[in-house]
Design a protein around this motif. Structure first.
Motif, PDB file in Angstrom:
ATOM      1  N   ARG A  90     -26.413 -60.572  13.876  1.00  0.00           N
ATOM      2  CA  ARG A  90     -27.472 -60.128  14.797  1.00  0.00           C
ATOM      3  C   ARG A  90     -27.043 -60.198  16.268  1.00  0.00           C
ATOM      4  N   ASN A  91     -26.441 -61.321  16.687  1.00  0.00           N
ATOM      5  CA  ASN A  91     -26.067 -61.477  18.089  1.00  0.00           C
ATOM      6  C   ASN A  91     -24.983 -60.491  18.504  1.00  0.00           C
ATOM      7  N   ARG A  92     -24.044 -60.237  17.592  1.00  0.00           N
ATOM      8  CA  ARG A  92     -22.972 -59.288  17.910  1.00  0.00           C
ATOM      9  C   ARG A  92     -23.496 -57.852  17.988  1.00  0.00           C
ATOM     10  N   ARG A  94     -26.566 -57.088  18.753  1.00  0.00           N
ATOM     11  CA  ARG A  94     -27.337 -57.072  20.013  1.00  0.00           C
ATOM     12  C   ARG A  94     -26.387 -56.731  21.169  1.00  0.00           C
ATOM     13  N   GLN A  95     -25.206 -57.356  21.160  1.00  0.00           N
ATOM     14  CA  GLN A  95     -24.196 -57.122  22.189  1.00  0.00           C
ATOM     15  C   GLN A  95     -23.756 -55.658  22.202  1.00  0.00           C
TER      16      GLN A  95
END
Length: 199
Positions: A90-92, A94-95
């Motif tokens: 998810r965080n990647r 998002r990036q």
């Protein structure tokens, strides 16, 4: 150091310039560290099942002020009541989406727009971020995912950025064993698209 410190008319301006330069250096170092981790395979992805529509909505909300400065409309071409689940970090991701949206605003035209749309494609979800900005010439398109490559060096410096964003984006998508593509016409706009595993 050359006397500006005592001159109130210029000392604040020079401090602001120094501050911007330091911030840019920090961003470059952080991006270089990240890209070296991605290239060496040191960075482990934290795979999760999440709603990509909700994530895109959050990202567009965080970029709203930046878009308003150029009167650019941010549009999510998706029924918000219909979630689309993917399996990814998810965080990647998002990036990745943030980087592509920020670029579309940075190189967008006044009163333009940025659109995000999703489509099912077999076992994958197709994610598309399109704008009607300045576009990228055909000769530069094969190189835009390279480190530090800038299609328009003077404009890129003026707009900010480290020149590493798209390279990081490509590495993140490839770490997910997926692909990213760009279709662009100079003066008309750009469309970046990538796939993620359906959740």
């Amino acid at each position: 150091l050359d006397g500006g410190l005592e001159d109130e008319k210029i000392n604040r301006e020079y401090l602001k310039r120094a501050d911007r330069s330091v911030e840019r250096m920090i961003n470059i170092v952080e991006d270089l560290q990240e890209i070296s981790q991605l290239e060496s395979g040191e960075l482990e992805l934290e795979m999760d099942r999440f709603d990509i529509v909700f994530l895109a909505k959050e990202i567009l909300e965080t970029q709203e002020l930046k878009a308003k400065e150029k009167n650019i409309s941010l549009v999510l071409l998706q029924d918000l009541s219909q979630p689309i689940f993917v399996i990814a970090d998810r965080n990647r991701i998002r990036q990745v989406v943030t980087n592509l949206v920020v670029n579309s605003i940075r190189y967008g035209k006044e009163n333009g727009e940025t659109k995000i749309r999703f489509q099912e494609s077999g076992e994958n979800i197709f994610v598309e971020i399109a704008d009607n900005g300045i576009g990228i010439s055909k000769e530069h398109q094969p190189r835009i995912f390279e480190r530090f490559f800038r299609a328009d060096k003077s404009r890129s410096r003026e707009q900010g950025g480290t020149g590493l964003g798209l390279s990081i984006v490509k590495h993140i998508i490839e770490a997910h064993k997926q692909t990213i593509n760009v279709i662009s016409t100079e003066g008309v706009g750009s469309t970046f698209s990538f796939t993620l595993k359906k959740g």
